[in-house]
Design an enzyme around this catalytic site. Structure first.
Site, PDB file in Angstrom:
ATOM      1  N   ASP A   1       0.803  -1.146   0.149  1.00 52.41           N
ATOM      2  CA  ASP A   1      -0.818  -0.123   0.076  1.00 52.41           C
ATOM      3  C   ASP A   1       0.966   1.260  -0.088  1.00 52.41           C
ATOM      4  OD1 ASP A   1      -3.381   0.651   1.944  1.00 52.41           O
ATOM      5  OD2 ASP A   1      -2.496   1.709   0.493  1.00 52.41           O
TER       6      ASP A   1
HETATM    7  C1  GLC Z   1      -4.606   4.442  -0.035  1.00 51.30           C
HETATM    8  C2  GLC Z   1      -4.829   2.927   0.194  1.00 51.30           C
HETATM    9  C3  GLC Z   1      -5.073   1.996  -0.716  1.00 51.30           C
HETATM   10  C4  GLC Z   1      -4.916   2.238  -2.043  1.00 51.30           C
HETATM   11  C5  GLC Z   1      -3.755   3.265  -2.111  1.00 51.30           C
HETATM   12  C6  GLC Z   1      -3.588   4.108  -3.767  1.00 51.30           C
HETATM   13  O1  GLC Z   1      -3.208   4.689   0.760  1.00 51.30           O
HETATM   14  O2  GLC Z   1      -5.026   2.750   1.475  1.00 51.30           O
HETATM   15  O3  GLC Z   1      -6.416   1.625  -0.739  1.00 51.30           O
HETATM   16  O4  GLC Z   1      -4.938   1.641  -3.295  1.00 51.30           O
HETATM   17  O5  GLC Z   1      -3.671   3.757  -1.433  1.00 51.30           O
HETATM   18  O6  GLC Z   1      -4.721   5.153  -3.768  1.00 51.30           O
END
Ligand code: GLC
Length: 720
Positions: free
Chosen positions: A268
């Site tokens: 993430d």
């Molecule tokens: C965010 C979220 C995740 C998302 C990623 C990219 O922090 O936790 O669900 O896909 O970053 O935006």
């Protein structure tokens, strides 16, 4: 059925390319960077992205869309780097790209996987034509925590419902050919147990037993992996003390070894870097080592694997085997996406706005996702032909941002249809007035109207990531509007527009009818009006329990019975209850009314006895349930099938949803629904870290009904 992974399908191509790559180029493929703004390559503010692309040191970019923009950056990677390995462009296409569909929690309320399919197919076509090949969806975090803002992105508190919607969406995003020009690689997230954050506080600690990890949180991911999901995203939280981004038990032991997942595990956003804050990694190099070794394949935004990988490899702190395995997974994904055959997007075919067909799908799915919580005295449906006065009141009466959290780029260009406009369109003969706020003004409008539609709820920013509420009542001043309208004694209905369950006990008894509309997306107003005026009969059910009070959280249907259950009506003291609150939620999981009425009969088992051996060999038990429309209108009912194992070596939930079917029946019509129960329904995982699933001899109670309060039951006997 074993579905060959891209790493198997493209084994030769990948092996050939790997053999020609430097360590730096290999590490570059494990790096995903975000496009941080500007109008796109050339005018962008991320020289770092362009430089890395030109040098062949970048695997993927997120948050850049537009065929021309992605093509410009792609040309840098393909035509200027040594090996010309294309980039893969990713974006959070969670419930829409240009056309915003209802939030996932609303889609779950439909209890209809087709709703998820409609969203995913429209979204994939729109996003893919704008250069996106990979969506970070579906999110499939089971959660018992309505304070947690990301409940809006989930499919609620049940693993089976989350799994059914996750599989439907994964298959619809990916189709049978990832290289097709209307499909996307999907991403099962967040691996794992993110929805178990203590206190519902985002990113917070998750301490979970192995049995609860495997019986509650993992099933949707296993279903998505079995359905061929191309990627998985690691979760921000710890899992029993070990951060998910550096957890070899979950990422490698379970996901890659037990389940055989052959795709890409992506971090993430800065999740690898956060291993330091977790107190798990000493520094960036340590974080890179721990994450890569635990099974992470690609790092999103932070750059520790790319930055420290060469040194870690030279010092023997990561293995070439693990490095090559991670790179192979990324390259195989790119081959499967067709990027090596055609890395560019046809700019002439770009979808630039919602089509009428897409809007119709958004309207259909939104209406299908609404839940009629209460309808005393048949307050609903309203009469579309009425010539009287309808007041549309409250802070959301004329709101045009009802897209909800994680809406795609469309929410900035294409406002939601407001409820006010939609009511005017739906009831052309009526005089429709508007009173946005102020108890007195709203009360005055109600007094002057034949009926009032009061639209209250949460702004989209009150749910979603990092949008946690310690108190989940209606925001300030809205309950007062309800009280003011109720005090007029005139007919009124409440429409809820929210991203989570709310505590509504203060006012629920004084409101004749309540429609839970969630955040319905671009066609919000029309979808709500379709239900209010009866063009659509509501058939949705709650995928989450509504607590009576925030102090009652967690309250959920798939609970243990405890050794001292409170027998309703008894005033026994030493039982599991609150002194100052009635038992159970305000509304239970699976609750939802209709404009007609239904009855469901006893579940009838194809056979009353089955052995463990037969179940292990794949025998499934037929279960038939007859549902009848006993009312005056055609309507939808969701018949739900639950099981309960009353005696087991792990205390079992008092109900587990194992099947559901939504049907439309005419007045007086009956239909026999067919379900089956097999090994995956009748057993459970133990606390064995190595994964031990057991089916134990004994009686299993089978319930069928229209909510988790289902009573009609049969008993299946499982023998040795
Ligand atoms: C965010 C979220 C995740 C998302 C990623 C990219 O922090 O936790 O669900 O896909 O970053 O935006």
């Amino acid at each position: 059925m074993h579905r060959p992974h891209p790493t198997e399908v493209y084994e030769n191509e990948v092996k050939d390319l790997l053999s020609r790559m430097t360590v730096g180029e290999k590490l570059g493929q494990l790096q995903q960077l975000t496009w941080t703004g500007g109008t796109g390559p050339g005018g962008g503010q991320t020289e770092e992205v362009e430089r890395a692309a030109r040098a062949g040191l970048l695997g993927s970019v997120l948050n850049l869309h537009g065929a021309a923009h992605t093509n410009t950056l792609q040309r840098m990677a393909v035509e200027e780097s040594r090996l010309g390995i294309p980039l893969v462009f990713g974006l959070d296409v969670i419930h829409g790209f240009w056309t915003t569909f209802p939030i996932p929690l609303a889609q779950a309320s439909s209890f209809d996987p087709e709703v998820a399919v409609r969203d995913a197919e429209v979204s994939a076509k729109e996003a893919r034509s704008n250069g996106i090949r990979w969506t970070f969806a579906p999110m499939m975090d089971v959660t018992h925590e309505p304070r947690w803002g990301r409940i809006a992105e989930s499919c609620g508190e049940d693993p089976h419902l989350n799994a059914v919607l996750a599989v439907a969406k994964t298959r619809a995003y990916q189709g049978d050919d990832l290289a097709a020009d209307d499909r996307l690689a999907a991403c099962a997230k967040h691996f794992v147990a993110y929805g178990g954050a203590e206190g519902g506080r985002d990113y917070n600690t998750v301490d979970v037993s192995e049995q609860r990890l495997r019986n509650l949180y993992l099933p949707p991911f296993k279903a998505a992996v079995d359905a061929g999901v191309a990627t998985v995203m690691a979760a921000f939280n710890t899992v029993s003390g070990v951060p998910a981004h550096g957890n070899p038990h979950t990422m490698t032991g379970i996901l890659k070894e037990e389940w055989g997942f052959g795709g890409v595990v992506v971090s993430d956003y800065t999740g690898v870097e956060e291993l330091i804050a977790h107190g798990y990694a000493a520094d960036g190099a340590d974080a890179a080592r721990l994450a890569l070794t635990a099974g992470l394949d690609m790092e999103m935004v932070s750059t520790h694997i790319a930055g420290h990988g060469a040194r870690l490899l030279a010092d023997g702190l990561i293995t070439e085997e693990r490095l090559d395995d991670a790179v192979a997974r990324v390259l195989a994904l790119k081959f499967a996406l067709g990027l090596f055959d055609d890395p560019y997007t046809d700019e002439s075919a770009a979808v630039d706005e919602p089509t009428p067909t897409a809007r119709a799908a958004a309207r259909y799915t939104a209406a299908r996702s609404m839940v009629l919580l209460k309808n005393d005295g048949g307050a609903l449906p309203l009469d579309a032909a009425a010539s009287g006065t309808i007041a549309v009141a409250g802070p959301f009466a004329d709101h045009t941002d009802l897209h909800g959290t994680w809406a795609g780029p469309g929410c900035r260009r294409f406002p939601s249809v407001s409820l006010l406009d939609a009511v005017r369109a739906a009831a052309p003969a009526a005089t429709v007035t508007h009173a946005g706020g102020g108890a007195e003004a709203v009360a005055a409008a109600a007094r002057a109207a034949d009926v009032t539609i009061l639209a209250v709820g949460e702004e989209p920013g009150l749910s979603g990531e990092a949008a946690v509420r310690a108190d989940i009542a209606l925001p300030e001043g809205q309950a007062e509007l309800i009280a003011a309208v109720a005090a007029t004694g005139k007919p009124f209905v409440v429409v809820l527009l929210n991203g989570r369950p709310l505590t509504i006990g203060d006012w629920v008894d004084g409101v004749p009818a309540i429609l839970e509309a969630w955040h319905p997306g671009i066609e919000a107003g029309h979808a709500i009006a379709d239900v209010l005026f009866g063009a659509v009969t509501p058939g949705g059910k709650l995928p989450v329990s509504f607590p009576r009070a925030v102090g009652q959280i967690p309250v959920y249907y798939n609970r243990e019975n405890t050794g001292r259950p409170h027998d309703p009506g008894s005033d026994e003291k030493y039982v599991s209850r609150y002194l100052d609150l009635a038992d159970g939620p305000q509304f239970v999981f699976g609750h939802g009314l209709s404009y007609t009425t239904f009855t469901t009969g006893e579940p009838r088992l194809g056979r009353p006895v089955v052995s463990v051996g037969e179940l292990d060999d794949g025998t499934r038990i037929d279960v038939r349930v007859t549902v009848t429309n006993t009312g005056e209108r055609t309507g939808d009912e969701v018949v739900q099938l639950y099981v309960h194992d009353p005696v087991a070596s792990i205390a079992q939930p008092v109900r587990r949803l194992r099947g559901f079917e939504r049907v439309t029946l005419a007045p007086g019509e009956s239909r026999e629904l067919a379900f089956t129960l097999g090994a995956d329904d009748l057993g459970f995982w133990t606390n064995d870290q190595n994964g031990r699933y057991v089916i134990e001899p004994g009686a299993i109670d089978v319930y069928a009904g229209t909510s988790s309060r289902a009573e009609p039951r049969a008993t299946l006997t499982v023998t040795r």
